[in-house]
Design a protein around this motif. Structure first.
Motif, mmCIF file in Angstrom:
data_model
loop_
_atom_site.group_PDB
_atom_site.id
_atom_site.type_symbol
_atom_site.label_atom_id
_atom_site.label_comp_id
_atom_site.label_asym_id
_atom_site.label_seq_id
_atom_site.Cartn_x
_atom_site.Cartn_y
_atom_site.Cartn_z
ATOM 1 N N SER A 194 -1.511 -48.023 -6.145
ATOM 2 C CA SER A 194 -1.261 -46.777 -6.418
ATOM 3 C C SER A 194 -0.678 -45.776 -5.256
ATOM 4 O O SER A 194 -0.561 -46.122 -4.076
ATOM 5 C CB SER A 194 -2.621 -46.043 -6.820
ATOM 6 N N PRO A 195 -0.272 -44.514 -5.621
ATOM 7 C CA PRO A 195 0.536 -43.858 -4.452
ATOM 8 C C PRO A 195 -0.450 -43.753 -3.362
ATOM 9 O O PRO A 195 -0.056 -43.605 -2.153
ATOM 10 C CB PRO A 195 0.674 -42.627 -5.111
ATOM 11 N N GLN A 196 -1.819 -43.342 -3.600
ATOM 12 C CA GLN A 196 -2.731 -42.954 -2.497
ATOM 13 C C GLN A 196 -2.858 -44.325 -1.604
ATOM 14 O O GLN A 196 -3.372 -44.094 -0.241
ATOM 15 C CB GLN A 196 -3.854 -42.484 -2.740
ATOM 16 N N GLU A 197 -2.420 -45.583 -2.114
ATOM 17 C CA GLU A 197 -2.702 -46.501 -1.025
ATOM 18 C C GLU A 197 -1.438 -47.077 -0.642
ATOM 19 O O GLU A 197 -1.241 -47.926 0.168
ATOM 20 C CB GLU A 197 -3.414 -47.575 -1.798
ATOM 21 N N ARG A 198 -0.329 -46.244 -0.656
ATOM 22 C CA ARG A 198 0.913 -46.852 -0.191
ATOM 23 C C ARG A 198 1.185 -46.319 1.245
ATOM 24 O O ARG A 198 1.983 -46.837 1.899
ATOM 25 C CB ARG A 198 2.099 -46.476 -1.225
ATOM 26 N N ASN A 199 0.708 -45.079 1.553
ATOM 27 C CA ASN A 199 0.759 -44.583 2.938
ATOM 28 C C ASN A 199 2.191 -44.183 3.104
ATOM 29 O O ASN A 199 2.921 -44.555 3.985
ATOM 30 C CB ASN A 199 0.266 -45.635 4.220
ATOM 31 N N VAL A 200 2.639 -43.499 2.191
ATOM 32 C CA VAL A 200 4.048 -42.907 2.195
ATOM 33 C C VAL A 200 4.010 -41.444 2.212
ATOM 34 O O VAL A 200 3.126 -40.959 1.256
ATOM 35 C CB VAL A 200 5.063 -43.482 1.029
ATOM 36 N N ALA A 201 4.544 -40.828 3.068
ATOM 37 C CA ALA A 201 4.705 -39.373 2.860
ATOM 38 C C ALA A 201 5.790 -38.517 2.084
ATOM 39 O O ALA A 201 7.119 -38.931 2.395
ATOM 40 C CB ALA A 201 4.444 -38.509 4.238
ATOM 41 N N TYR A 202 5.560 -38.295 0.943
ATOM 42 C CA TYR A 202 6.443 -37.509 0.283
ATOM 43 C C TYR A 202 6.541 -35.930 0.370
ATOM 44 O O TYR A 202 5.517 -35.384 0.077
ATOM 45 C CB TYR A 202 6.206 -37.966 -1.327
ATOM 46 N N VAL A 203 7.726 -35.662 0.608
ATOM 47 C CA VAL A 203 7.970 -34.090 0.765
ATOM 48 C C VAL A 203 8.824 -33.586 -0.500
ATOM 49 O O VAL A 203 10.031 -33.743 -0.224
ATOM 50 C CB VAL A 203 8.634 -33.525 2.099
ATOM 51 N N PRO A 204 8.385 -33.005 -1.345
ATOM 52 C CA PRO A 204 9.165 -32.645 -2.372
ATOM 53 C C PRO A 204 9.950 -31.443 -2.195
ATOM 54 O O PRO A 204 9.768 -30.862 -1.416
ATOM 55 C CB PRO A 204 8.329 -32.398 -3.538
ATOM 56 N N GLN A 205 11.425 -31.074 -2.905
ATOM 57 C CA GLN A 205 11.927 -29.989 -2.864
ATOM 58 C C GLN A 205 11.536 -28.896 -2.416
ATOM 59 O O GLN A 205 11.894 -28.377 -1.594
ATOM 60 C CB GLN A 205 12.972 -30.056 -3.959
ATOM 61 N N TYR A 206 10.531 -28.230 -3.230
ATOM 62 C CA TYR A 206 9.986 -26.956 -2.601
ATOM 63 C C TYR A 206 8.668 -27.065 -2.019
ATOM 64 O O TYR A 206 8.042 -26.170 -2.254
ATOM 65 C CB TYR A 206 10.089 -26.176 -3.850
ATOM 66 N N TYR A 207 8.555 -28.207 -1.385
ATOM 67 C CA TYR A 207 7.283 -28.511 -0.485
ATOM 68 C C TYR A 207 6.017 -28.845 -1.082
ATOM 69 O O TYR A 207 5.209 -29.499 -0.526
ATOM 70 C CB TYR A 207 7.321 -27.542 0.582
ATOM 71 N N ALA A 208 5.992 -28.300 -2.306
ATOM 72 C CA ALA A 208 4.478 -28.169 -2.922
ATOM 73 C C ALA A 208 3.325 -28.043 -2.086
ATOM 74 O O ALA A 208 2.527 -28.931 -2.016
ATOM 75 C CB ALA A 208 4.361 -29.687 -3.726
ATOM 76 N N LEU A 209 3.256 -27.142 -1.226
ATOM 77 C CA LEU A 209 2.382 -26.917 -0.462
ATOM 78 C C LEU A 209 1.075 -26.442 -1.314
ATOM 79 O O LEU A 209 1.373 -25.745 -2.250
ATOM 80 C CB LEU A 209 2.670 -25.777 0.848
ATOM 81 N N PHE A 210 -0.099 -26.504 -0.611
ATOM 82 C CA PHE A 210 -1.347 -26.171 -1.373
ATOM 83 C C PHE A 210 -1.428 -24.804 -1.279
ATOM 84 O O PHE A 210 -2.262 -24.315 -0.199
ATOM 85 C CB PHE A 210 -2.702 -27.207 -1.029
ATOM 86 N N PRO A 211 -1.327 -24.118 -2.064
ATOM 87 C CA PRO A 211 -1.247 -22.452 -2.128
ATOM 88 C C PRO A 211 -2.684 -21.931 -1.852
ATOM 89 O O PRO A 211 -2.950 -20.906 -1.113
ATOM 90 C CB PRO A 211 -0.894 -21.910 -3.586
ATOM 91 N N HIS A 212 -3.645 -22.625 -2.105
ATOM 92 C CA HIS A 212 -5.068 -22.039 -1.898
ATOM 93 C C HIS A 212 -5.680 -22.373 -0.476
ATOM 94 O O HIS A 212 -6.939 -22.015 -0.288
ATOM 95 C CB HIS A 212 -5.955 -22.239 -2.998
ATOM 96 N N LEU A 213 -5.105 -23.342 0.203
ATOM 97 C CA LEU A 213 -5.599 -23.709 1.483
ATOM 98 C C LEU A 213 -4.806 -23.124 2.808
ATOM 99 O O LEU A 213 -3.446 -23.161 2.615
ATOM 100 C CB LEU A 213 -5.541 -25.427 1.317
ATOM 101 N N ARG A 214 -5.531 -22.874 3.616
ATOM 102 C CA ARG A 214 -4.837 -22.479 4.929
ATOM 103 C C ARG A 214 -4.070 -23.567 5.471
ATOM 104 O O ARG A 214 -4.161 -24.845 5.154
ATOM 105 C CB ARG A 214 -6.045 -22.053 6.100
#
Lengths: 320, 370, 544
Positions: free
Chosen positions: B71-91
């Motif tokens: 699964s993605p959570q066990e691959r230990n790979v950092a994926y940075v999508p095009q518009y970053y998909a930052l978590f808007p509700h977190l500092r």
């Protein structure tokens, strides 16, 4: 700024003239300017044909009467085969062309282009920018083209306006702004530039600048009194040498070599610990490799001098 | 050690095949740029490696381990999508700490790691801000920091500079590469900007319609393009239609439209074959017509347009045989020397000319990237 | 304290780990589907189908049959009239709210929700009192009433659509020479078509379904729900005939509504707005500042006089009731107020339970829809979920009564609960699904590559980002459950299990209760729902 001209927003103060006629307060639809949006903004529920014919249509002209004009513009933009397609079936380039065709059909002589190529692939952008310029010239239009891409601006503009935070920094031909920018920001923003902070030591025919113990000369006159100055030189104007170095020649070690296609970019760390970017044609590139000690000639003619900015260097050239 | 290997990977969406039988090796610590036009399958490729989507066929290995069913959570790979998909509700700091916390790192440790990563990305002073309060460049750094703090040594970047202004894009390119080198990361960076790809890549991969059509070092791809498409897409190039008129053991003569002959150092094509000749824009020399010049590979024409590109000036020349050629010369070398409308010689070197088979659907179609 | 947090955190750790197991995901999702099918979707269908044979008897009574048919027809005539006129009247106001930012507009904006928050049974009484000097119960009054309570629905949906709409299209049209009116007609409206259709359907559904208020103002006029309501109470119809005619009307109303809705939602998007002609002169005049001002004023007047004043008119008699001693009697709980308080308690406990159950089982269903986890079956599941709000609630209630009635051991309370769950389930799932859909999938994808297990993503990313929608969905479920008359009426057989709306409608219809009692009954009902909503809002704000 171009939204003010188109009437999409009204200025708080000041007047806008088009053809010596003041247009403040005139509603958007009566300003008769062609406008191409960054978002392209083709009407998704209409075909290419309907999009292009929208202008004459809403002015109450019978489509039949405008038929020849529409056809002519579609042909001119190479869209004749796509007239019946909807925008979502088009490629980015075709969409952009449709948007231009739609703006042109009003017959307006003023074309406002708001990042018209911004949503396209780099390669497509490259091709379409020249087509855009040719179109403007062939039809004898006046165009204001807003872009953040300085190469795009330089390659197609008659005159270039550098803006920052709502103010005009400098106006001139692309060549003037590239070769002899009057402002430090322009020098940095238009094309790549090496910046060195130093002190002006002598002002004779040549201005002598001391950069942390190394000396540079500029053949340009300086019109400011400050001692502290920023020396600017473009990477492609610096010449690289090998072999014996005469006294006073800048020397350093190549830390990085990047192949950019038609040129190679070097990053050289000088003996006084400055990083110098240099761009040389590929033909010279094989002679220099990472780790090589090299000498650099920084021609006085290419060295520009500016007073050290009050707000600090980093702030003065900050792009954000 | 983080290496990536794809073997015969295929992925379709309905009847659209996004990735076709693709194989790729990425070594530990390598910076790979995948270059391709919109719709070539670049994003799909990254999502396959990240484990967000599963391949229909083929194997994906990370660190030489088959990860098809990981699964993605066990691959230990950092994926940075095009518009970053930052978590808007977190500092900012909570965005960065999300990874370590999700992996079960103790709270204090997670925030310590995050703060260090933010310091490295020069963002620690904005730790308490929310993503939408940051500038474009800072958002990009935050997206990278978030990926790094999760402990990943593989970074998958989808157009990481695409959302930024052109000038800033150039400035941040090298910072991106520095960061990757300093942290010993393996990076796959997809982009449609060939200059960006060339200036960053250890290895450049050209993707078109879901297939790799060439891979290699940037200079190799630039100098030895495998096809017309690659030559056209990577860097500026001129193309002429012609056929092989004569050949000898060292090379051949290509006859262009309406007569002119070009000498090329390629003797592999039979006489009579229809071919396309390619020459890079900067591998052309323009000569003034003040005195008569003679020699081979010398064409005549008239300057139609002069475009100033900053460090280059590009001349668009209509040749007497009806072909067009674009010539690019350093600004300092040619500034003010030529005028629009002036008749000139264009000299080409035999070793800079490449020939390709004439594409079955026509040259124009092959060059169409729009 | 310390041990408790460690216990909680280790529990959540275990839950997180479990969530990445496929079998657990499977169990969660399939149980939410089973919940939907077995408690929401299938019971009414089975209930009706099982009794379909009892329809025969209705042909023995042609008079009743023609009365039933007329009622069904009137249902649709009224619904279309209300939805269409509401759409026309509400659009300009939605426009005003979405586009201008004056204090007056802000005030209007806050007022819009009021008719929506007042339980319809009370709203009906208020409208009756307001209009009584001018018109008698009948078609016109029903129309005015339904116009008032469907209006906010359309305004809300259209304001949302307008705020999402990219104005650049309209600006583009204007740079091409279109005056504002033309630009809106040829560009904006066609692009907002999905929103227009959605709000039209919502208004339609509300009108088809409403029972509590309509039954009071209907007079001699009758539509489906009113007919069913009256037949349920009728003493002169023998039970076997009652059953037959109710199954007949219910099944036809249900079937027709479902067919109508799917037809409209399939065909309407293909409908082209008339953009083939322009009238520059007229449209230019329509765009002039004075025309715009006239339109804004007219829209505001319609809103105030037809929607807001009738809805709030109840305040006057309530004030009266507060001082004439009725309030004291009510607070002491003397007859008939003992029943009043008991049914209120009943209403609140049912609404609260229905809300909690729908949240619990609706969340996974919303994820299934929003993230298309059922593949090609997703649109089918989505359509099925939308069915309960399409069909008139009283028919839904009646078929549930038929279904659950077989299980004699089930207390009536549970049947009431199930029917309240059924009529509100869709509201929560749809609003939640829309909210989840609006989160870019990349955000969840990135979270998973950062090592977050599905439950962590849900807890720390999806839920916080949709919190507002989750709460407003829950509030919607709660208010709808609290205000539901039709379904409750069809299900509740004994007075023991009456809910507040049934009691109130009974009071309002009855001659035995005084005007003060009616007013205070409605007033307290409104006051309590306002207070509970306010409490919910405050509660949600604190958790933010």
């Amino acid at each position: 700024m171009i939204k003010c001209i188109a009437g999409i927003i009204e200025p708080d103060e000041g007047e806008i003239y088009v053809d010596d006629r003041i247009i403040n307060g005139l509603p958007i639809e009566d300003r008769e300017v062609g406008y191409v949006f960054q978002e392209i903004a083709l009407f998704p529920h209409m075909t290419v044909y309907d999009n292009v014919s929208y202008g004459p249509f809403v002015k109450g002209r019978k489509i039949i009467e405008a038929k020849d004009l529409i056809k002519e513009i579609l042909n001119m933009m190479g869209l004749q085969d796509r007239a019946k397609e909807y925008p979502n079936a088009l490629s980015g380039g075709a969409r952009q062309k449709t948007a231009v065709a739609r703006a042109l059909i009003s017959g307006s002589k003023l074309l406002l282009l708001d990042e018209p190529l911004g949503s396209l692939d780099a390669k497509v952008r490259l091709v379409l920018r020249y087509e855009l310029r040719r179109l403007v010239k062939d039809l004898g239009l006046t165009a204001i083209h807003v872009t953040h891409d300085q190469e795009e601006a330089m390659s197609i503009a008659d005159r270039m306006v550098v803006m920052r935070a709502g103010e005009i920094v400098e106006v001139g031909t692309p060549l003037e702004l590239y070769m002899h920018p009057k402002k430090l920001f322009t020098a940095y923003f238009v094309g790549e530039a090496n910046l060195f902070v130093g002190e002006i030591v002598k002002r004779n025919n040549y201005v002598k600048v001391d950069i942390d113990g190394m000396t540079l000369y500029s053949s340009h006159k300086v019109d400011f009194e400050d001692k502290e100055a920023v020396a600017v030189i473009r990477p492609e104007f610096i010449v690289v040498r090998r072999g014996k170095f005469s006294k006073g020649l800048w020397t350093g070690v190549i830390e990085r070599k990047t192949f950019l296609g038609s040129v190679v970019r070097f990053e050289v760390r000088t003996n006084n610990n400055k990083m110098v970017a240099i761009k040389r044609p590929v033909s010279e590139a094989s002679k220099f490799n990472v780790g090589d000690a090299v000498g650099m000639v920084l021609p006085p003619k290419a060295l520009l001098l500016y007073p050290y900015p009050e707000e600090g260097l980093e702030k003065a050239i900050s792009l954000e | 050690m983080p290496s990536i290997k794809l073997v015969n990977v295929t992925k379709s969406y309905g009847n659209v095949t996004a990735i076709k039988n693709l194989s790729l090796n990425v070594d530990d610590g390598e910076y790979v740029c995948v270059l391709g036009p919109t719709g070539s399958g670049k994003t799909t490729l990254l999502k396959l490696i990240a484990g967000i989507i599963k391949p229909d066929k083929g194997e994906i290995y990370i660190d030489n381990k088959l990860v098809n069913n990981v699964s993605p959570q066990e691959r230990n790979v950092a994926y940075v999508p095009q518009y970053y998909a930052l978590f808007p509700h977190l500092r900012v700091i909570d965005n960065v700490a999300f990874g370590p916390l999700s992996r079960g790192v103790r709270r204090e440790d997670a925030y310590e790691i995050s703060m260090k990563t933010l310091e490295m990305m020069r963002l620690s002073w904005r730790a308490d801000s929310f993503p939408h309060e940051l500038s474009g460049g800072m958002q990009q750094r935050l997206a990278l920091a978030r990926g790094l703090a999760s402990g990943a040594k593989i970074l998958l970047l989808d157009e990481p500079l695409g959302a930024l202004d052109a000038r800033l894009r150039v400035e941040l390119r090298f910072k991106l590469k520095d960061m990757a080198e300093r942290n010993k990361l393996t990076v796959i960076h997809v982009t449609h900007d060939q200059e960006e790809a060339m200036s960053l890549a250890d290895k450049l991969v050209i993707l078109r319609n879901g297939e790799i059509i060439q891979e290699g070092s940037p200079s190799h791809i630039y100098n030895e393009p495998a096809s017309i498409f690659v030559a056209h897409f990577v860097g500026g190039a001129n193309f002429f239609e012609g056929f092989v008129a004569e050949k000898d053991e060292y090379g051949s003569w290509i006859q262009l439209r309406n007569g002119p002959l070009l000498r090329v150092n390629d003797a592999t094509r039979p006489v009579g074959e229809k071919v396309v000749v390619m020459v890079r824009e900067e591998k052309t020399e323009i000569l003034k017509m003040v005195k008569r010049v003679e020699g081979i590979n010398l064409l005549t024409g008239r300057i139609e347009d002069i475009r100033f590109l900053g460090n280059f000036i590009s001349y668009s020349i209509l040749l007497d045989n009806g072909d067009k050629i674009v010539s690019r010369t350093p600004t300092i070398a040619s500034i003010g020397r030529f005028k629009i409308g002036e008749r000139v010689y264009v000299r080409l070197n035999a070793e800079d000319l490449k020939i390709f088979s004439y594409p079955s659907h026509g040259l124009y179609k092959e060059l169409e990237v729009i | 304290m310390r041990s408790r947090t460690t216990f909680a955190s280790s529990l959540s750790r275990i839950m997180d780990d479990l969530s990445s197991k496929n079998s657990i995901k499977y169990i969660v999702y399939s149980s939410s589907i089973i919940f939907f099918l077995s408690l929401i979707f299938l019971p009414p269908i089975i209930g009706i189908l099982e009794n379909i044979s009892s329809i025969d008897v209705i042909f023995q009574d042609p008079l009743l049959l023609s009365r039933a048919n007329a009622a069904i027809l009137q249902s649709f005539i009224m619904a279309f009239a209300v939805a269409l006129l509401d759409l026309i009247a509400a659009l300009p106001l939605a426009w005003l709210i979405a586009r201008s930012r004056t204090r007056f507009v802000h005030f209007i904006d806050t007022l819009v929700d009021i008719p929506f928050l007042i339980p319809t049974a009370a709203l009906g009484y208020s409208a009756l009192l307001f209009w009584s000097p001018l018109t008698q119960p009948g078609f016109l009054l029903v129309f005015l009433l339904q116009f008032a309570f469907s209006y906010p629905v359309i305004v809300r949906v259209m304001v949302g659509e307008l705020l999402n709409y990219k104005e650049v299209y309209e600006v583009a049209a204007r740079t091409l020479g279109a005056n504002p009116f033309t630009a809106v007609r040829t560009i904006t409206l066609p692009l907002l078509k999905p929103g227009v259709i959605a709000s039209f359907l919502l208004a339609l559904a509300r009108s088809l379904s409403e029972t509590g208020a309509t039954v009071r103002v209907a007079g001699l006029w009758e539509n489906g729900p009113v007919f069913i309501f009256r037949v349920l109470d009728a003493v002169d119809i023998p039970p076997y005939l009652k059953n037959g005619v109710l199954v007949y009307v219910s099944s036809i109303l249900m079937l027709t509504s479902v067919i109508l809705f799917f037809l409209i939602s399939l065909l309407a998007p293909k409908l082209r707005f008339p953009v083939k002609f322009v009238f520059p002169g007229i449209e230019r005049r329509l765009s002039s500042p004075s025309a715009v001002k006239f339109r804004d004023i007219l829209a505001s007047l319609i809103f105030l006089f037809i929607v807001i004043f009738p809805s709030l008119f109840i305040v006057l008699p309530v004030m009266n009731a507060l001082f004439d001693g009725t309030l004291n009697i009510a607070l002491t709980g003397l007859d008939p107020w003992d029943k009043y308080w008991r049914t209120m308690l009943n209403s609140y406990s049912i609404s609260l339970l229905a809300t909690l159950l729908n949240i619990g089982f609706g969340l996974p269903a919303a994820v299934l829809i929003a993230r298309r986890k059922l593949g090609k079956a997703t649109p089918v599941f989505k359509a099925l979920v939308s069915v309960p709000i399409i069909i008139p609630s009283i028919t839904l209630g009646y078929s549930l009564r038929l279904f659950w009635g077989r299980y004699g051991f089930l207390h009536e309370y549970w049947i009431l609960l199930f029917s309240h769950m059924a009529i509100t389930y869709t509201y929560f799932v749809e609003s939640m699904a829309a909210a989840i859909e609006s989160i870019p999938i990349e955000i969840e994808e990135v979270a998973s590559t950062l090592g977050a297990k599905p439950l962590i993503i849900f807890r720390r990313i999806t839920l916080p980002l949709t919190k507002y929608s989750a709460f407003s969905g829950a509030i919607l479920v709660f208010t709808r459950a609290l205000g539901e008359t039709g379904a409750a009426k069809a299900v509740a057989r004994t007075q023991e299990c009456w809910t507040l709306p049934i009691l109130l409608v009974n009071w309002i219809l009855s001659e035995a209760t005084t005007a003060s009692q009616k007013a205070l009954g409605a007033g307290l009902y409104i006051a309590f729902s306002f207070v509970s909503l306010l409490a919910l809002r405050l509660l949600t704000r604190r958790t933010k």
